[in-house]
Design an enzyme around this catalytic site. Sequence first.
Site, PDB file in Angstrom:
ATOM      1  N   LYS A  22       0.845  -1.339   0.079  1.00  0.00           N
ATOM      2  CA  LYS A  22      -0.036  -0.031   0.073  1.00  0.00           C
ATOM      3  C   LYS A  22       0.918   1.356  -0.113  1.00  0.00           C
ATOM      4  O   LYS A  22       0.734   2.194  -0.759  1.00  0.00           O
ATOM      5  CB  LYS A  22      -0.894   0.089   1.173  1.00  0.00           C
ATOM      6  CG  LYS A  22      -1.396   1.335   1.775  1.00  0.00           C
ATOM      7  CD  LYS A  22      -2.492   1.251   2.856  1.00  0.00           C
ATOM      8  CE  LYS A  22      -1.902   1.538   4.096  1.00  0.00           C
ATOM      9  NZ  LYS A  22      -1.211   3.028   4.253  1.00  0.00           N
ATOM     10  N   ASN A  23       1.758   1.193   0.912  1.00  0.00           N
ATOM     11  CA  ASN A  23       2.391   2.596   0.961  1.00  0.00           C
ATOM     12  C   ASN A  23       3.716   2.867  -0.014  1.00  0.00           C
ATOM     13  O   ASN A  23       4.424   3.759   0.016  1.00  0.00           O
ATOM     14  CB  ASN A  23       3.452   2.461   2.441  1.00  0.00           C
ATOM     15  CG  ASN A  23       2.442   2.594   3.393  1.00  0.00           C
ATOM     16  OD1 ASN A  23       1.179   2.948   3.339  1.00  0.00           O
ATOM     17  ND2 ASN A  23       2.676   2.334   4.688  1.00  0.00           N
ATOM     18  N   CYS A 116      -5.257  11.971  11.734  1.00  0.00           N
ATOM     19  CA  CYS A 116      -5.556  10.524  11.904  1.00  0.00           C
ATOM     20  C   CYS A 116      -5.352   9.946  13.101  1.00  0.00           C
ATOM     21  O   CYS A 116      -5.182  10.494  14.176  1.00  0.00           O
ATOM     22  CB  CYS A 116      -4.892   9.718  10.733  1.00  0.00           C
ATOM     23  SG  CYS A 116      -3.307   9.098  11.211  1.00  0.00           S
ATOM     24  N   ARG A 121      -1.302  14.582  12.293  1.00  0.00           N
ATOM     25  CA  ARG A 121      -0.151  14.210  11.288  1.00  0.00           C
ATOM     26  C   ARG A 121       0.400  15.368  10.710  1.00  0.00           C
ATOM     27  O   ARG A 121      -0.179  16.007   9.626  1.00  0.00           O
ATOM     28  CB  ARG A 121      -0.897  13.329  10.189  1.00  0.00           C
ATOM     29  CG  ARG A 121      -1.204  11.776  10.883  1.00  0.00           C
ATOM     30  CD  ARG A 121      -0.112  11.330  11.295  1.00  0.00           C
ATOM     31  NE  ARG A 121       0.529  10.471   9.988  1.00  0.00           N
ATOM     32  CZ  ARG A 121       0.153   9.317   9.528  1.00  0.00           C
ATOM     33  NH1 ARG A 121      -0.951   8.857   9.996  1.00  0.00           N
ATOM     34  NH2 ARG A 121       0.754   9.096   8.616  1.00  0.00           N
ATOM     35  N   ASP A 306       5.003   0.415  11.937  1.00  0.00           N
ATOM     36  CA  ASP A 306       3.888  -0.151  11.538  1.00  0.00           C
ATOM     37  C   ASP A 306       3.536  -1.634  12.023  1.00  0.00           C
ATOM     38  O   ASP A 306       2.544  -2.180  12.071  1.00  0.00           O
ATOM     39  CB  ASP A 306       3.413  -0.136   9.966  1.00  0.00           C
ATOM     40  CG  ASP A 306       3.256   1.079   9.459  1.00  0.00           C
ATOM     41  OD1 ASP A 306       3.451   1.397   8.249  1.00  0.00           O
ATOM     42  OD2 ASP A 306       3.383   2.105  10.335  1.00  0.00           O
ATOM     43  N   ARG A 398      -8.565   0.008   4.701  1.00  0.00           N
ATOM     44  CA  ARG A 398      -7.551   0.655   4.107  1.00  0.00           C
ATOM     45  C   ARG A 398      -6.345  -0.161   3.622  1.00  0.00           C
ATOM     46  O   ARG A 398      -5.718   0.460   2.801  1.00  0.00           O
ATOM     47  CB  ARG A 398      -7.139   1.751   5.182  1.00  0.00           C
ATOM     48  CG  ARG A 398      -8.184   2.917   5.647  1.00  0.00           C
ATOM     49  CD  ARG A 398      -7.730   4.041   6.380  1.00  0.00           C
ATOM     50  NE  ARG A 398      -6.239   4.678   5.884  1.00  0.00           N
ATOM     51  CZ  ARG A 398      -5.507   4.831   6.705  1.00  0.00           C
ATOM     52  NH1 ARG A 398      -5.401   4.650   8.108  1.00  0.00           N
ATOM     53  NH2 ARG A 398      -4.279   4.989   6.110  1.00  0.00           N
TER      54      ARG A 398
END
Length: 424
Positions: A22-23, A116, A121, A306, A398
Amino acid sequence: MSKLIVEGEHRLNGVVHIHGAKNSALPILAATFLAGEVCEIENCPLLSDVHAAIKILEHLGCRIEREGHTVRVDASQAGGYEVPDTLMREMRSSIVFLGAIAARTGRAQLSFPGGCELGPRPIDLHLAVLRQLGLCIDEEGGKLLCRVRGRLVGCPISLSFPSVGATENILLAAATARGTTTIFNAAREPEIVDLCNFLIACGAHIRGAGEGTIIIEGVDRLHGCHHRVIPDRIETATYMGAAAITGGSLLLKEVCPEHVQALIPVFEETGCQVTAWRGELLVNAPGRLRRIRTVRTLPYPGFPTDAQALIMALSSVAEGTSVFIETIFESRYKHVCELMRMGAHIKVEGRVAVVEGVSTLCGAPVECTDLRGGAALVLAGLAAQGITEITQLQHIERGYEAMAETLAGVGAHIVLQSGYGADT
Ligand code: EPZ
């Protein structure tokens, strides 16, 4: 409201195929706007964050075709420079579009990205580095009104913190700037390397990707390309954790073992056997996990923030006490309260969390607080006695494609109960 219903205490066994990162996909999709021609992105995960990025590209005038995990972006006719508040708020990392839009159109209008679950952020580093490259930015009424006088101009940029997003914004803005940009103290994450490889395939001149110093020689324009997104190292960590917490054995395929080098010793400290070879990772877990003495999150190649919540779920049922130090985000322990509802013994003091392992967790109704915190609750549910019901699944969607099906496919008793009406 949709919910996951998990019956714990089933050992997982089988093969899991890891999706694209995803990132990595998100900044690469932003970069397709800069390429200005047709780009074909393979191994793009089906996630709500990726869908949000695609909506922004369409809003900017790109034509998008999606076939399974391949996204084809035609930015040749795109010329938009505004991103509405609704789209900005859908995805925290939408700020990474700023560098690409400004570089291509000479202006940009977007609102502050939503905060978030990990606390505010801030985007101060993003704005500072883009101003250094010549972007005039006015902040008014929650909006960023940006304009380039002429063309962005390359320069030496020192980051006070190796911010992933700020590094990405510099790369996107500097690729077609006039002259040379040198980033000192750049982020070294694999997703940065993947973005650089994408930009180089589009004709950019970049050296030092993955190191602390990156040099970008600006070129006049980029062109389209074909690129395959790297595997998701955090999804890899998640399914490693699923094997570990259930005392099971999982073979993960389409992975990059070198991208999880900081995690392998942590799993081995719990008593797991981890065997890595080209593109595959085998995790065999012991009956009861041993504690992990200390987990300190750091920029890559250190232990990834993460994975903190994921490893905390493991620690909550390990034998002994583990200490966590979260050095990257200021409030990344929102999942602790929910783990404690399941019987975890955790004490948080600022950025430090002390986890005293218990022999078993008890299934309970819990709520996802953020993406990785939600994944941690799933892991805890896999190990807990009885039934765990997990809601607020929009957080998990997400960043995880088909998580319930994937886990059920290797022996988990997990069901996605679709709700009626919109998830709140
Ligand atoms: C990226 O976020 C990832 N997101 C995050 O993954 C990941 O946790 C993070 O990098 C660290 O690895 C994406 O790539 C989309 P940072 P990013 O800029 O770019 C502070 C997930 O779960 N900071 O390296 O936002 C910031 O507040 C997500 O997939 C500033 O102070 O991370 C944080 O404390 C969560 N000012 C620290 O730096 C700024 O202008 C790290 O941020 C920017 C950041």
